[in-house]
Design a protein around this motif. Structure first.
Motif, PDB file in Angstrom:
ATOM      1  N   GLY A 162     -90.471  31.345 133.201  1.00  0.00           N
ATOM      2  CA  GLY A 162     -91.128  30.684 133.977  1.00  0.00           C
ATOM      3  C   GLY A 162     -91.133  29.285 133.916  1.00  0.00           C
ATOM      4  O   GLY A 162     -90.732  28.581 132.969  1.00  0.00           O
ATOM      5  N   VAL A 163     -91.918  28.514 134.589  1.00  0.00           N
ATOM      6  CA  VAL A 163     -91.950  26.936 134.687  1.00  0.00           C
ATOM      7  C   VAL A 163     -92.912  26.728 133.262  1.00  0.00           C
ATOM      8  O   VAL A 163     -93.627  27.362 133.145  1.00  0.00           O
ATOM      9  N   GLY A 164     -92.656  25.553 132.961  1.00  0.00           N
ATOM     10  CA  GLY A 164     -93.436  24.867 132.065  1.00  0.00           C
ATOM     11  C   GLY A 164     -92.919  25.312 130.457  1.00  0.00           C
ATOM     12  O   GLY A 164     -93.911  25.220 129.779  1.00  0.00           O
ATOM     13  N   LEU A 165     -92.049  25.901 130.319  1.00  0.00           N
ATOM     14  CA  LEU A 165     -91.401  26.102 128.960  1.00  0.00           C
ATOM     15  C   LEU A 165     -91.348  25.032 128.155  1.00  0.00           C
ATOM     16  O   LEU A 165     -90.696  23.972 128.421  1.00  0.00           O
ATOM     17  N   THR A 166     -91.983  25.197 126.744  1.00  0.00           N
ATOM     18  CA  THR A 166     -91.746  24.095 125.767  1.00  0.00           C
ATOM     19  C   THR A 166     -91.362  24.579 124.442  1.00  0.00           C
ATOM     20  O   THR A 166     -91.955  25.400 124.144  1.00  0.00           O
ATOM     21  N   VAL A 167     -90.359  24.222 123.964  1.00  0.00           N
ATOM     22  CA  VAL A 167     -89.703  24.877 122.629  1.00  0.00           C
ATOM     23  C   VAL A 167     -89.614  23.574 121.934  1.00  0.00           C
ATOM     24  O   VAL A 167     -88.720  22.548 121.803  1.00  0.00           O
ATOM     25  N   ASN A 168     -90.680  23.400 120.825  1.00  0.00           N
ATOM     26  CA  ASN A 168     -90.800  22.317 120.033  1.00  0.00           C
ATOM     27  C   ASN A 168     -90.049  22.488 118.526  1.00  0.00           C
ATOM     28  O   ASN A 168     -89.887  21.450 117.925  1.00  0.00           O
ATOM     29  N   ASN A 169     -89.554  23.742 118.206  1.00  0.00           N
ATOM     30  CA  ASN A 169     -88.603  23.857 117.170  1.00  0.00           C
ATOM     31  C   ASN A 169     -87.733  25.045 117.292  1.00  0.00           C
ATOM     32  O   ASN A 169     -87.952  25.752 118.206  1.00  0.00           O
ATOM     33  N   LYS A 170     -86.855  24.898 116.447  1.00  0.00           N
ATOM     34  CA  LYS A 170     -85.585  25.935 116.686  1.00  0.00           C
ATOM     35  C   LYS A 170     -86.358  27.481 116.927  1.00  0.00           C
ATOM     36  O   LYS A 170     -87.204  28.086 116.043  1.00  0.00           O
ATOM     37  N   SER A 171     -86.185  28.034 117.916  1.00  0.00           N
ATOM     38  CA  SER A 171     -86.384  29.348 118.558  1.00  0.00           C
ATOM     39  C   SER A 171     -85.275  29.935 119.204  1.00  0.00           C
ATOM     40  O   SER A 171     -84.040  29.514 119.669  1.00  0.00           O
ATOM     41  N   TYR A 172     -85.318  31.505 118.996  1.00  0.00           N
ATOM     42  CA  TYR A 172     -84.406  32.278 119.423  1.00  0.00           C
ATOM     43  C   TYR A 172     -84.826  33.343 120.342  1.00  0.00           C
ATOM     44  O   TYR A 172     -86.011  34.051 119.787  1.00  0.00           O
ATOM     45  N   VAL A 173     -84.319  33.695 121.460  1.00  0.00           N
ATOM     46  CA  VAL A 173     -84.786  34.902 122.356  1.00  0.00           C
ATOM     47  C   VAL A 173     -83.399  35.581 122.595  1.00  0.00           C
ATOM     48  O   VAL A 173     -82.310  35.086 122.439  1.00  0.00           O
ATOM     49  N   ILE A 224     -89.263   1.641 104.173  1.00  0.00           N
ATOM     50  CA  ILE A 224     -88.037   2.368 104.744  1.00  0.00           C
ATOM     51  C   ILE A 224     -88.585   3.945 104.877  1.00  0.00           C
ATOM     52  O   ILE A 224     -88.005   4.544 105.999  1.00  0.00           O
ATOM     53  N   LEU A 225     -89.289   4.576 104.167  1.00  0.00           N
ATOM     54  CA  LEU A 225     -89.663   6.070 104.308  1.00  0.00           C
ATOM     55  C   LEU A 225     -90.589   5.971 105.598  1.00  0.00           C
ATOM     56  O   LEU A 225     -90.263   6.930 106.392  1.00  0.00           O
ATOM     57  N   ARG A 226     -91.350   5.264 105.963  1.00  0.00           N
ATOM     58  CA  ARG A 226     -92.237   5.249 107.326  1.00  0.00           C
ATOM     59  C   ARG A 226     -91.074   5.169 108.550  1.00  0.00           C
ATOM     60  O   ARG A 226     -91.170   5.784 109.355  1.00  0.00           O
ATOM     61  N   ALA A 227     -90.232   4.153 108.220  1.00  0.00           N
ATOM     62  CA  ALA A 227     -89.091   4.037 109.232  1.00  0.00           C
ATOM     63  C   ALA A 227     -88.250   5.255 109.468  1.00  0.00           C
ATOM     64  O   ALA A 227     -88.067   5.729 110.793  1.00  0.00           O
ATOM     65  N   LEU A 228     -87.849   5.910 108.416  1.00  0.00           N
ATOM     66  CA  LEU A 228     -87.300   7.112 108.677  1.00  0.00           C
ATOM     67  C   LEU A 228     -87.846   8.140 109.149  1.00  0.00           C
ATOM     68  O   LEU A 228     -87.523   9.034 110.062  1.00  0.00           O
ATOM     69  N   LYS A 229     -89.320   8.242 109.026  1.00  0.00           N
ATOM     70  CA  LYS A 229     -90.091   9.361 109.443  1.00  0.00           C
ATOM     71  C   LYS A 229     -90.185   9.111 111.032  1.00  0.00           C
ATOM     72  O   LYS A 229     -90.184  10.046 111.792  1.00  0.00           O
ATOM     73  N   ARG A 230     -90.710   7.798 111.275  1.00  0.00           N
ATOM     74  CA  ARG A 230     -90.415   7.657 112.918  1.00  0.00           C
ATOM     75  C   ARG A 230     -89.069   7.942 113.699  1.00  0.00           C
ATOM     76  O   ARG A 230     -89.183   8.519 114.585  1.00  0.00           O
ATOM     77  N   LEU A 231     -88.048   7.659 112.949  1.00  0.00           N
ATOM     78  CA  LEU A 231     -86.790   7.831 113.599  1.00  0.00           C
ATOM     79  C   LEU A 231     -86.735   9.343 113.565  1.00  0.00           C
ATOM     80  O   LEU A 231     -86.156   9.917 114.652  1.00  0.00           O
ATOM     81  N   ARG A 232     -87.150  10.220 112.616  1.00  0.00           N
ATOM     82  CA  ARG A 232     -86.815  11.568 112.493  1.00  0.00           C
ATOM     83  C   ARG A 232     -87.835  12.264 113.635  1.00  0.00           C
ATOM     84  O   ARG A 232     -87.468  13.025 114.595  1.00  0.00           O
ATOM     85  N   SER A 233     -89.038  11.604 113.981  1.00  0.00           N
ATOM     86  CA  SER A 233     -90.074  11.929 115.046  1.00  0.00           C
ATOM     87  C   SER A 233     -89.263  11.733 116.390  1.00  0.00           C
ATOM     88  O   SER A 233     -89.184  12.756 117.293  1.00  0.00           O
ATOM     89  N   LYS A 249     -86.241  13.742 121.209  1.00  0.00           N
ATOM     90  CA  LYS A 249     -85.559  13.155 122.436  1.00  0.00           C
ATOM     91  C   LYS A 249     -84.411  14.005 122.310  1.00  0.00           C
ATOM     92  O   LYS A 249     -83.698  14.128 123.315  1.00  0.00           O
ATOM     93  N   ILE A 250     -83.962  14.632 121.276  1.00  0.00           N
ATOM     94  CA  ILE A 250     -82.737  15.510 121.055  1.00  0.00           C
ATOM     95  C   ILE A 250     -82.919  16.831 120.872  1.00  0.00           C
ATOM     96  O   ILE A 250     -82.654  17.733 121.564  1.00  0.00           O
ATOM     97  N   LEU A 251     -83.659  17.352 119.626  1.00  0.00           N
ATOM     98  CA  LEU A 251     -83.903  18.655 119.415  1.00  0.00           C
ATOM     99  C   LEU A 251     -84.642  19.255 120.382  1.00  0.00           C
ATOM    100  O   LEU A 251     -84.208  20.530 120.608  1.00  0.00           O
ATOM    101  N   LYS A 252     -85.922  18.900 120.715  1.00  0.00           N
ATOM    102  CA  LYS A 252     -86.787  19.531 121.556  1.00  0.00           C
ATOM    103  C   LYS A 252     -86.094  20.057 122.962  1.00  0.00           C
ATOM    104  O   LYS A 252     -86.135  21.249 123.253  1.00  0.00           O
ATOM    105  N   PRO A 253     -85.256  19.132 123.687  1.00  0.00           N
ATOM    106  CA  PRO A 253     -84.527  19.565 124.857  1.00  0.00           C
ATOM    107  C   PRO A 253     -83.446  20.438 124.503  1.00  0.00           C
ATOM    108  O   PRO A 253     -83.075  21.321 125.525  1.00  0.00           O
ATOM    109  N   TYR A 254     -82.963  20.365 123.417  1.00  0.00           N
ATOM    110  CA  TYR A 254     -81.856  21.355 122.832  1.00  0.00           C
ATOM    111  C   TYR A 254     -82.250  22.672 122.771  1.00  0.00           C
ATOM    112  O   TYR A 254     -81.698  23.708 123.277  1.00  0.00           O
TER     113      TYR A 254
END
Length: 177
Positions: free
Chosen positions: A37-48, A5-14, A19-24
């Motif tokens: 510029g082109v190619g912006l990647t934001v993997n975690n909560k960030s503020y500018v 169950i813990l492994r499954a929850l970890k996969r769901l979180r990933s 799929k949801i947080l990174k695009p947001y």
């Protein structure tokens, strides 16, 4: 059963993060920045802020710009987690109250191309970080950092230069991460 169950929850979180947080987070940075510029990647909560200018292939893994001063970040920038850029300070010297008043002093920050910040780096206002510099995790940058140098500590101090010839070879071959 519990470990499954813990492994499954970890996969769901990933999947949720990718799929949801990174695009947001990416959309939020694009919306708030002055230009991106082109190619912006934001993997975690960030503020500018609205005076932030981002080059191409910028990668945030959790970065916050605190203040209303201008921040220019060049191409191929990478940040570790929990980085903080502070570009305003309280008016403590010329204000009308002690220890400070309600006004702020803005101090712009420039980060040139191909800079890498380790996790939990803090950059204070008025600083320029030169091309190809690396700032070690946990460092506090209070002065300008020369091109190709590696800085670390609190306050951040010069440690050594990168292999400049190798850096320039990779740059000429356009081998960017």
């Amino acid at each position: 059963m519990l470990s499954w169950i813990l492994r499954a929850l970890k996969r769901l979180r990933s999947v949720y993060n990718k799929k949801i947080l990174k695009p947001y987070f990416t959309l939020r940075v694009k919306k708030n920045a002055k230009s991106v510029g082109v190619g912006l990647t934001v993997n975690n909560k960030s503020y500018v802020n609205s005076k932030t200018i981002l080059g191409r292939n910028v990668n945030f893994n959790g970065l916050k710009i605190a203040g209303k001063g201008a921040v220019i970040i060049g191409d191929n920038f990478h940040s570790g987690e929990d980085c903080l850029i502070i570009n305003e300070i309280h008016n403590y010297d010329r204000g009308n109250a002690i220890p400070y008043d309600d006004t702020y002093i803005l101090k712009n920050i420039t980060i040139e191309d191909n800079v890498w910040l380790g996790s939990r780096v803090i950059i204070l206002g008025g600083v320029t970080i030169g091309e190809g510099a690396i700032i070690q995790a946990g460092s506090v940058v209070v002065t300008d950092v020369p091109k190709y140098s590696i800085y670390g500590g609190h306050p951040a101090k010069f440690i050594k230069f990168r292999d400049i010839e190798h850096y320039k070879k990779l740059k000429n071959e356009e081998k960017f991460h």
